[in-house]
Design a protein around this motif. Structure first.
Motif, PDB file in Angstrom:
ATOM      1  N   PHE A 216      -1.827   1.482   1.745  1.00  0.00           N
ATOM      2  CA  PHE A 216      -3.377   1.910   1.996  1.00  0.00           C
ATOM      3  C   PHE A 216      -4.299   1.171   1.065  1.00  0.00           C
ATOM      4  O   PHE A 216      -3.815   1.169  -0.121  1.00  0.00           O
ATOM      5  N   GLU A 217      -5.412   1.000   1.603  1.00  0.00           N
ATOM      6  CA  GLU A 217      -6.338   0.348   0.429  1.00  0.00           C
ATOM      7  C   GLU A 217      -7.382   1.697   0.143  1.00  0.00           C
ATOM      8  O   GLU A 217      -8.027   1.826   0.932  1.00  0.00           O
ATOM      9  N   LEU A 218      -7.064   2.039  -0.944  1.00  0.00           N
ATOM     10  CA  LEU A 218      -7.924   3.222  -1.447  1.00  0.00           C
ATOM     11  C   LEU A 218      -9.225   2.817  -1.867  1.00  0.00           C
ATOM     12  O   LEU A 218      -9.285   1.929  -3.008  1.00  0.00           O
ATOM     13  N   LYS A 219     -10.302   3.065  -1.549  1.00  0.00           N
ATOM     14  CA  LYS A 219     -11.623   2.679  -1.805  1.00  0.00           C
ATOM     15  C   LYS A 219     -12.300   3.660  -2.522  1.00  0.00           C
ATOM     16  O   LYS A 219     -12.048   4.813  -2.256  1.00  0.00           O
ATOM     17  N   SER A 220     -13.723   3.271  -3.166  1.00  0.00           N
ATOM     18  CA  SER A 220     -14.301   4.201  -3.672  1.00  0.00           C
ATOM     19  C   SER A 220     -14.771   5.501  -2.793  1.00  0.00           C
ATOM     20  O   SER A 220     -15.338   5.109  -1.522  1.00  0.00           O
ATOM     21  N   GLY A 221     -14.410   6.732  -3.071  1.00  0.00           N
ATOM     22  CA  GLY A 221     -14.719   7.777  -2.333  1.00  0.00           C
ATOM     23  C   GLY A 221     -13.802   8.421  -1.393  1.00  0.00           C
ATOM     24  O   GLY A 221     -13.761   9.254  -0.738  1.00  0.00           O
ATOM     25  N   ASP A 222     -12.531   7.536  -1.546  1.00  0.00           N
ATOM     26  CA  ASP A 222     -11.337   7.826  -0.519  1.00  0.00           C
ATOM     27  C   ASP A 222     -10.723   9.018  -1.446  1.00  0.00           C
ATOM     28  O   ASP A 222     -10.429   9.068  -2.615  1.00  0.00           O
ATOM     29  N   VAL A 223     -10.171  10.083  -0.396  1.00  0.00           N
ATOM     30  CA  VAL A 223      -9.208  11.050  -0.984  1.00  0.00           C
ATOM     31  C   VAL A 223      -7.828  10.884  -0.318  1.00  0.00           C
ATOM     32  O   VAL A 223      -7.934  10.892   0.937  1.00  0.00           O
ATOM     33  N   PHE A 224      -6.768  11.212  -0.982  1.00  0.00           N
ATOM     34  CA  PHE A 224      -5.435  10.954  -0.746  1.00  0.00           C
ATOM     35  C   PHE A 224      -4.695  12.188  -0.912  1.00  0.00           C
ATOM     36  O   PHE A 224      -4.850  12.642  -2.224  1.00  0.00           O
TER      37      PHE A 224
END
Ligand code: MD6
Ligand code: FE
Length: 197
Positions: free
Chosen positions: A149-157
């Motif tokens: 997954f490309e975790l970008k600014s603002g992403d929640v996982f």
């Protein structure tokens, strides 16, 4: 696992970053070392909340109530993180630790399980700010196939349920993919319940 792309809009990211700047002013980022080898990690860390996750050569992986360098209690967790947990985590007690990881340039994090907590019924919730991180997540065995997954600014996982003990890590950071942090790099927060209520 649950992925919430762009869960935090720009305004929320700026507000969270502002809260983190104040946290890092009193609980500075430090360089943790690996158990036994004492090798420095490439990621710099601090924490907020009643407990913080730390590692060092002699004590290994653990939670403690004070910053290992300053000796002071960790600063409180920002209300917006407690609110996010209430909204997203299907767990009736608040998180106790928020690990703050800062990745500059070439920093990465090897495949690992988060298993230093007492209660695996609680999820681990991650929030990303700044440059995109290439996040890899597999299964409960290190040999299981992984997804990226490309975790970008603002992403929640969130790792929960079956996937609470899935192996995961950060392969690398994509420099220049966000202007949120003037100094560049990536911040990742992980919210954890540590003790069994
Ligand atoms: C990171 N994240 O994104 C590292 N752990 O920089 C984690 O190690 C992590 O994203 C537990 C649950 C979600 C995560
Ligand atoms: Fe983790």
């Amino acid at each position: 696992m649950q992925y919430y792309p762009q869960k935090l809009d720009r305004e929320a990211q700026v507000a969270l970053l502002d809260a983190l700047r104040r946290i890092m002013a009193v609980a500075p980022l430090y360089t943790p070392t690996m158990p036994r080898s004492g090798r420095p990690m490439s990621v710099h860390m601090t924490n907020c909340g009643p407990l913080g996750w730390i590692t060092d050569k002699d004590g290994g992986y653990r939670y403690q109530a004070t910053h290992p360098v300053t000796g002071n209690p960790w600063p409180p967790m920002p209300q917006m993180l407690l609110d996010l947990w209430d909204e997203v985590a299907d767990y009736p007690f608040p998180p106790e630790a928020c690990l703050v990881n800062y990745y500059a340039g070439a920093a990465k994090m090897g495949l690992h399980q988060d298993r230093d907590e007492e209660d695996f019924a609680a999820p681990v919730l991650s929030v990303s700010l700044g440059a995109t991180g290439i996040f890899r997540v597999g299964g409960r065995s290190r040999k299981d196939p992984t997804r990226k997954f490309e975790l970008k600014s603002g992403d929640v996982f969130m790792l929960d349920g079956e996937d609470r003990l899935a192996f995961h890590g950060i392969d690398r950071i994509l420099a220049g993919t966000s202007d949120l942090l003037p100094e560049g790099g990536r911040i990742n927060l992980t919210l954890r319940r540590v003790t069994k209520p």
